[in-house]
Design a protein around this motif. Structure first.
Motif, PDB file in Angstrom:
ATOM      1  N   MET A 157       0.877  -1.181   0.000  1.00 34.76           N
ATOM      2  CA  MET A 157       0.000   0.000   0.000  1.00 34.76           C
ATOM      3  C   MET A 157       0.913   1.229   0.000  1.00 34.76           C
ATOM      4  N   GLY A 158       0.847   2.043   1.036  1.00 30.55           N
ATOM      5  CA  GLY A 158       1.738   3.192   1.116  1.00 30.55           C
ATOM      6  C   GLY A 158       1.291   4.349   0.240  1.00 30.55           C
ATOM      7  N   ARG A 159       1.895   5.518   0.514  1.00 26.71           N
ATOM      8  CA  ARG A 159       1.462   6.728  -0.180  1.00 26.71           C
ATOM      9  C   ARG A 159       1.759   6.699  -1.672  1.00 26.71           C
ATOM     10  N   GLY A 160       2.821   6.001  -2.067  1.00 27.84           N
ATOM     11  CA  GLY A 160       3.165   5.963  -3.481  1.00 27.84           C
ATOM     12  C   GLY A 160       2.123   5.281  -4.346  1.00 27.84           C
ATOM     13  N   ARG A 161       1.198   4.551  -3.736  1.00 27.71           N
ATOM     14  CA  ARG A 161       0.140   3.871  -4.476  1.00 27.71           C
ATOM     15  C   ARG A 161      -1.184   4.639  -4.461  1.00 27.71           C
ATOM     16  N   GLN A 162      -1.240   5.758  -3.771  1.00 29.25           N
ATOM     17  CA  GLN A 162      -2.485   6.496  -3.630  1.00 29.25           C
ATOM     18  C   GLN A 162      -2.528   7.667  -4.608  1.00 29.25           C
ATOM     19  N   PRO A 163      -3.559   7.772  -5.436  1.00 28.23           N
ATOM     20  CA  PRO A 163      -3.622   8.892  -6.392  1.00 28.23           C
ATOM     21  C   PRO A 163      -3.665  10.259  -5.722  1.00 28.23           C
ATOM     22  N   SER A 164      -4.187  10.342  -4.498  1.00 23.67           N
ATOM     23  CA  SER A 164      -4.214  11.638  -3.809  1.00 23.67           C
ATOM     24  C   SER A 164      -2.804  12.129  -3.495  1.00 23.67           C
ATOM     25  N   PHE A 165      -1.829  11.219  -3.438  1.00 19.88           N
ATOM     26  CA  PHE A 165      -0.464  11.598  -3.098  1.00 19.88           C
ATOM     27  C   PHE A 165       0.222  12.330  -4.247  1.00 19.88           C
ATOM     28  N   ASN A 166      -0.092  11.975  -5.492  1.00 22.32           N
ATOM     29  CA  ASN A 166       0.534  12.672  -6.624  1.00 22.32           C
ATOM     30  C   ASN A 166      -0.332  13.807  -7.153  1.00 22.32           C
ATOM     31  N   MET A 167      -1.529  13.968  -6.584  1.00 22.54           N
ATOM     32  CA  MET A 167      -2.515  14.909  -7.130  1.00 22.54           C
ATOM     33  C   MET A 167      -1.983  16.339  -7.201  1.00 22.54           C
ATOM     34  N   GLU A 168      -1.341  16.811  -6.139  1.00 24.70           N
ATOM     35  CA  GLU A 168      -0.895  18.208  -6.112  1.00 24.70           C
ATOM     36  C   GLU A 168       0.177  18.479  -7.157  1.00 24.70           C
ATOM     37  N   LEU A 169       1.133  17.577  -7.303  1.00 22.53           N
ATOM     38  CA  LEU A 169       2.184  17.752  -8.302  1.00 22.53           C
ATOM     39  C   LEU A 169       1.615  17.601  -9.712  1.00 22.53           C
ATOM     40  N   ARG A 170       0.713  16.648  -9.896  1.00 21.82           N
ATOM     41  CA  ARG A 170       0.089  16.449 -11.213  1.00 21.82           C
ATOM     42  C   ARG A 170      -0.702  17.693 -11.612  1.00 21.82           C
ATOM     43  N   THR A 171      -1.445  18.252 -10.675  1.00 23.52           N
ATOM     44  CA  THR A 171      -2.222  19.461 -10.954  1.00 23.52           C
ATOM     45  C   THR A 171      -1.308  20.617 -11.329  1.00 23.52           C
ATOM     46  N   GLN A 172      -0.226  20.754 -10.611  1.00 25.21           N
ATOM     47  CA  GLN A 172       0.726  21.830 -10.872  1.00 25.21           C
ATOM     48  C   GLN A 172       1.297  21.715 -12.279  1.00 25.21           C
ATOM     49  N   LEU A 173       1.729  20.520 -12.666  1.00 23.77           N
ATOM     50  CA  LEU A 173       2.363  20.353 -13.974  1.00 23.77           C
ATOM     51  C   LEU A 173       1.354  20.489 -15.115  1.00 23.77           C
ATOM     52  N   LEU A 174       0.145  19.967 -14.932  1.00 25.00           N
ATOM     53  CA  LEU A 174      -0.846  20.056 -16.007  1.00 25.00           C
ATOM     54  C   LEU A 174      -1.380  21.465 -16.186  1.00 25.00           C
ATOM     55  N   ASN A 175      -1.121  22.327 -15.217  1.00 23.23           N
ATOM     56  CA  ASN A 175      -1.487  23.738 -15.355  1.00 23.23           C
ATOM     57  C   ASN A 175      -0.289  24.604 -15.725  1.00 23.23           C
ATOM     58  N   GLY A 176       0.788  23.960 -16.178  1.00 22.41           N
ATOM     59  CA  GLY A 176       1.940  24.692 -16.687  1.00 22.41           C
ATOM     60  C   GLY A 176       2.794  25.340 -15.625  1.00 22.41           C
ATOM     61  N   ARG A 177       2.751  24.805 -14.399  1.00 15.88           N
ATOM     62  CA  ARG A 177       3.521  25.401 -13.305  1.00 15.88           C
ATOM     63  C   ARG A 177       4.686  24.492 -12.924  1.00 15.88           C
ATOM     64  N   LYS A 178       5.686  24.479 -13.753  1.00 19.63           N
ATOM     65  CA  LYS A 178       6.916  23.783 -13.400  1.00 19.63           C
ATOM     66  C   LYS A 178       7.876  24.824 -12.832  1.00 19.63           C
ATOM     67  N   TYR A 179       8.074  24.766 -11.524  1.00 20.52           N
ATOM     68  CA  TYR A 179       8.889  25.765 -10.852  1.00 20.52           C
ATOM     69  C   TYR A 179      10.363  25.379 -10.905  1.00 20.52           C
ATOM     70  N   SER A 180      11.206  26.343 -10.561  1.00 25.57           N
ATOM     71  CA  SER A 180      12.636  26.058 -10.500  1.00 25.57           C
ATOM     72  C   SER A 180      12.906  25.022  -9.419  1.00 25.57           C
ATOM     73  N   TYR A 181      14.045  24.383  -9.514  1.00 23.23           N
ATOM     74  CA  TYR A 181      14.418  23.375  -8.511  1.00 23.23           C
ATOM     75  C   TYR A 181      14.438  23.991  -7.122  1.00 23.23           C
ATOM     76  N   GLU A 182      15.007  25.182  -6.988  1.00 20.95           N
ATOM     77  CA  GLU A 182      15.111  25.813  -5.676  1.00 20.95           C
ATOM     78  C   GLU A 182      13.733  26.101  -5.091  1.00 20.95           C
ATOM     79  N   LYS A 183      12.826  26.569  -5.920  1.00 23.92           N
ATOM     80  CA  LYS A 183      11.482  26.864  -5.425  1.00 23.92           C
ATOM     81  C   LYS A 183      10.757  25.586  -5.023  1.00 23.92           C
ATOM     82  N   ALA A 184      10.935  24.537  -5.799  1.00 25.33           N
ATOM     83  CA  ALA A 184      10.296  23.264  -5.478  1.00 25.33           C
ATOM     84  C   ALA A 184      10.837  22.659  -4.196  1.00 25.33           C
ATOM     85  N   VAL A 185      12.121  22.906  -3.901  1.00 22.84           N
ATOM     86  CA  VAL A 185      12.758  22.307  -2.725  1.00 22.84           C
ATOM     87  C   VAL A 185      12.574  23.169  -1.482  1.00 22.84           C
TER      88      VAL A 185
END
Length: 962
Positions: A179-207
């Motif tokens: 199981m674990g978070r890596g198998r749950q769609p809610s776990f990738n939802m925020e990053l998926r939403t960000q990328l599909l809306n064209g919001r790929k931030y710099s590495y520093e901002k993401a970290v």
């Protein structure tokens, strides 16, 4: 090459010393009356409360599994580790620290758990042990011999980013538990939403995050980078990366260099590659979704988030820094009436609040809760209930979750329960009862029915220790309760009939998907689940048990609620600007068969030898483990670090220029010891010291002893030498009164300082003197949002009285001090006004004590009998630029402070005043990818009464260590 090595050594030395002072972590103490037991094996020492023995054995089995299998992709078996279990806490968490090395587990089941929590927690945290202990090789091993565990911890904190540590651990929990978070769609939802809306931030901002935009946390980012690298480059890709850090820390960027050797990309390149590939995969999935319609129930809120953009907007100018709305979450909708919905509102711009939505684009604040279990709101008509976090007055690791109810019309709040562990409350349709999930100290789940007026228990329903429940909901006739049931690491939905037998019926079969928030809707159960690879709202027919899909959300739909008429469904729908409340008509004729799961799951590409057998962990084999008592008195000392610093001391040692010190911190976080030898500023004379603080009693007791030679130049190069011995003892009593939205506490204290100075050279005698200090500190601060510089409202009061009753030859007098700080909101949101006032009174003609009060900025210390001090500060954010400067500097925020300081000084009957005014400009930034932010600024001071240099400019910097 020689210059590069010297530069590397210099940077490592500066950052090492900075980090060394931040790593001694005290998470708090457990109640002193607990009797402790332990399980000792070759791989770990597991320490736990006596009444937690059965579940401790369960954890021991999970640890045995982790010791065999969770070590393989890093190819390293760590040394024995000590582990302590905090079972009296309602927190669901864990941590691994490394100075001293230990693991701490908080095993209480989360209010919404989709997995076997203890197994997931144990494997996740043990993976951290593997990661960190693997650093003990090469040059890092030599550093360990020179400095102890603080050296290993410093290399870890300086060079290995948090996203890797947590991401790799999430991969481990997801692989080995099934199981674990890596198998749950809610776990990738925020990053998926960000990328599909064209919001790929710099590495520093993401970290390092942002005050302007919402950034998915390091667990999410790290999991996707770590898992994608294992998918492409193999399971062992991170093995050599960690080994490279351990062996070559002087390279300054050893982690990034190690990644480049294995993948051809540095860490920034790997970040870019991962997000670009994920966007392609998720775009493919996105193109297949046929979205369902809905109405938005909450207003579209746009906030001014900094002063520069606010001014630009008022002047109709183009914003300088990408003006847009703030990220806001509207969650957990509850129908109070047919057209009135209560929700939880939160975001980076404000603290959590309960509000109502009237369906006409209007919202009204109902209540601002304190610290509470998120998404626990329930209600009907004018009543809402939730689960509040309540704190022990003294012990950090004893907390409670109690039920509170609010009458929205009168504004009267009532705490229904005390010192309980109740979660997920739901108010019955008649408002006479509240159903809750009780999680006892042994992590056993029970459904409890409470009287909503008095909070007394009306009924308890136990189905068996193998079940974990969450998210209960009532039927309209109050004869049934539906809830999510976790059994054997799989989730289902069941109904309890509240008859004499309390029969249980499984409606949705156990499966590996995350399931949450079921509610009754006629003959259907409406709930949220991740069947399609995206969380959506589904319906289960209670008769046929057939499954239907109700919504097709682009990013995720959660927490459904049914209106009183049964004609509408409200739910939380995720978007790029946060959760919003969506509303649809309840129409079973539009239900459809569930879509196929077309999602891209990184975890499917990662394999390991074995998956943990949860049922095997739950088998009763207590007798297979030898348990014995753990004696606190016999384990007071745990010497873990040594070297040329005293940063392990809980107290700042005055004038400390140590040559060598050794530090101890025991497993219970109750005993802290530092012993060592230090020299004076000229390295001519030396002093031995020993500092011991004990936090295991209700009061905190601190001792410091010093003895040795001192020297000082008193003019004309004449040096005076003397032998000095001193003793410091402090007793303090921290009391936590927090029970609402204000952080509230009191710390009374008493301390004794005694010195014996032997002046043989000039006075031919010995001077003995002692100082008694009585103090009390009170604070009461409103919770702060992410963007707040200061509390919106608050007060702190610090009072001290010092006297010297034991002096035999010299009278050093006494001193009384009182300081008050008041906090108020400024003109614009996140602006803050602080008013400060204080008074200090010394004995006439005696000025032994240094000033407790701060004089106006720009003035050096002035000794006087009486000081009356006032100051005014106005702090305000200016902008949140989120800009990089050559990847060396990442600036998150600019803010300013305007100040006016005034002091009235009275000495020998004569009074005078001094004052200063000015401004400070700061930037919050990260330098050289260092994990802690720097606060760098400049201060301009005007001193009207100064005899010379009326204007001063000061450069300031600080490292913010949380």
């Amino acid at each position: 090459m020689k210059i590069k090595v010297i530069f590397s050594l210099l940077v490592v030395f500066i950052l090492f010393n900075t980090y060394a002072k931040a790593q001694y972590y005290d998470s708090g103490q457990d109640p002193s009356e607990i009797k402790w037991k332990q399980i000792n094996t070759d791989n770990y020492q597991l320490v736990f409360p006596e009444d937690f023995e059965n579940k401790a054995v369960y954890i021991a089995k999970a640890l045995d599994f982790a010791c065999l299998y969770a070590v393989k992709s890093l190819n390293y078996r760590p040394s024995k580790i000590s582990i302590i279990i905090h079972s009296k806490s309602t927190e669901s968490n864990g941590m691994v620290s490394w100075a001293p090395s230990k693991m701490e587990l908080y095993p209480c089941n989360p209010a919404q758990s989709f997995t076997d929590w203890i197994a997931e927690l144990t494997i996740h945290e043990y993976r951290h042990v593997v990661q960190i202990d693997k650093l003990n090789q090469g040059l890092t091993r030599i550093i360990y011999y020179l400095t102890g565990e603080q050296g290993t911890a410093a290399i870890l904190g300086l060079f290995i980013p948090q996203w890797f540590l947590e991401g790799d651990a999430v991969v481990a929990e997801s692989v080995f538990t099934g199981m674990g978070r890596g198998r749950q769609p809610s776990f990738n939802m925020e990053l998926r939403t960000q990328l599909l809306n064209g919001r790929k931030y710099s590495y520093e901002k993401a970290v390092f995050g942002s005050y302007k935009d919402f950034i998915p946390d390091h667990y999410i980012l790290g999991y996707h980078i770590v898992a994608n690298a294992r998918r492409i480059y193999g399971n062992n890709v991170w093995d050599s990366v960690i080994s490279g850090v351990a062996r070559k820390p002087l390279e300054i960027t050893p982690f990034s260099n190690g990644i480049k050797m294995k993948t051809g990309f540095n860490k920034v390149g790997l970040y870019d590659k991962t997000l670009d590939e994920l966007k392609v995969k998720w775009s493919s999935q996105d193109s297949t979704i046929k979205l369902s319609g809905f109405r938005i129930a909450n207003p579209e809120i746009y906030k001014r988030y900094d002063l520069v953009n606010y001014v630009c907007k008022q002047l109709n100018l183009k914003p300088l820094f990408n003006y847009k709305g703030a990220y806001v979450n509207y969650r957990k909708p509850v129908y109070l009436t047919e057209n009135l919905i209560a929700v939880e509102k939160s975001g980076i711009d404000d603290i959590e609040r309960f509000i109502s939505l009237d369906g006409k684009n209007n919202e009204k604040e109902l209540y601002t809760p304190g610290y509470y279990q998120k998404q626990s709101l329930s209600g009907k008509d004018s009543a809402i209930v939730w689960a509040a976090n309540d704190f022990d007055k003294r012990w950090v690791h004893r907390t409670y979750s109690n039920i509170r109810i609010l009458n929205c019309k009168t504004g009267i709040e009532n705490m229904l329960t005390h010192n309980c562990r109740y979660f997920s409350p739901v108010l019955s349709p008649s408002k006479k009862m509240i159903a809750v999930i009780e999680n006892d100290y042994n992590n056993n789940c029970t459904v409890v029915i409470l009287d909503s007026k008095k909070g007394i228990i009306m009924d308890k329903i136990e189905l068996g220790k193998e079940y974990v429940f969450n998210s209960p909901a009532w039927s309209n006739d109050e004869k049934k309760i539906v809830m999510v049931v976790n059994k054997g690491n799989r989730n289902g939905i069941g109904i309890i009939s509240l008859d004499n037998n309390c029969s249980f019926e499984l409606i949705v079969s156990y499966d590996k998907y995350e399931i949450s928030n079921p509610v009754f809707a006629g003959k259907y159960i409406i709930f949220s689940a991740g069947y399609t690879g995206i969380n959506n709202i589904f319906a289960a027919d209670t008769s046929s048990k057939n499954l239907f899909q109700v919504t097709s959300s682009r990013f995720g739909a959660f927490e459904p609620a049914i209106s009183p008429s049964g004609k509408k469904i409200a739910y939380s729908d995720y978007s790029e600007m946060g959760y919003r409340i969506a509303e649809i008509d309840f129409n079973p004729q539009k239900f459809s068969k569930p879509d196929k799961d077309r999602s891209f799951k990184l975890i499917d590409y990662i394999t390991e030898d074995k998956e943990i057998n949860i049922n095997e962990l739950k088998s009763d084999t207590v007798n297979n483990y030898k348990t014995g008592p753990y004696k606190k008195i016999a384990n007071l000392f745990n010497f873990h670090s040594w070297g040329p610093d005293a940063s392990g001391s809980e107290r700042n040692i005055s004038d400390a220029y140590p040559v060598f010190s050794i530090m101890s911190q025991n497993l219970m976080n109750t005993a802290f010891t530092t012993v060592g030898y230090k020299t004076d500023r000229n390295w001519k004379e030396g002093t031995y010291f020993a500092d011991f603080k004990y936090k295991g009693f209700y009061p905190v007791i601190d001792f410091l002893g010093e003895f040795g030679n001192k020297s000082e130049n008193i003019g004309n190069n004449h040096e005076v030498k003397w032998f000095e011995s001193s003793l410091y003892m402090k007793i303090s009593q921290p009391i936590n009164f927090t029970n609402d939205k204000y952080l509230n506490g009191l710390i009374p204290s008493f301390q004794l300082q005694y010195r014996n100075d032997n002046y043989k050279e000039i006075y031919h005698n010995t001077i003995n003197f002692g100082v008694l200090t009585y103090g009390v500190y009170y604070y009461n601060f409103l919770k702060q949002s992410q963007r707040d510089l200061e509390p919106e409202y608050g007060i702190s009061l610090d009072m001290q009285f010092k006297n010297t009753p034991f002096n035999d030859k010299v009278n050093f007098g006494n001193e009384a001090t009182g300081v008050i700080n008041l906090f108020f909101p400024g003109i614009i949101k996140h602006h803050s006004l602080r008013l400060n006032g204080g008074v200090q009174i010394n004995s006439p003609d005696i000025n032994h004590f240094s000033n407790t009060l701060n004089l106006p900025r720009g003035y050096d210390n002035i000794f006087t009998e009486t000081i009356r001090q006032y100051s005014l500060e106005y702090r305000m954010p200016i902008a949140y630029p989120d800009i990089n400067a050559g990847r060396i500097i990442y600036i998150k925020r600019f803010w300013s402070n305007l100040f006016y300081d005034y002091s009235y000084l009275m000495n020998k009957g004569k009074g005078s005043d001094i004052y200063s005014t000015g401004a400070e400009l700061y930037s919050d930034m990260h330098l050289l990818n260092f994990m802690f932010p720097f606060e760098v600024g400049i201060r301009a001071i005007y001193l009207p009464k100064a005899t010379h240099d009326n204007f001063l400019v000061q450069f300031m910097w600080n490292i913010i260590i949380n």
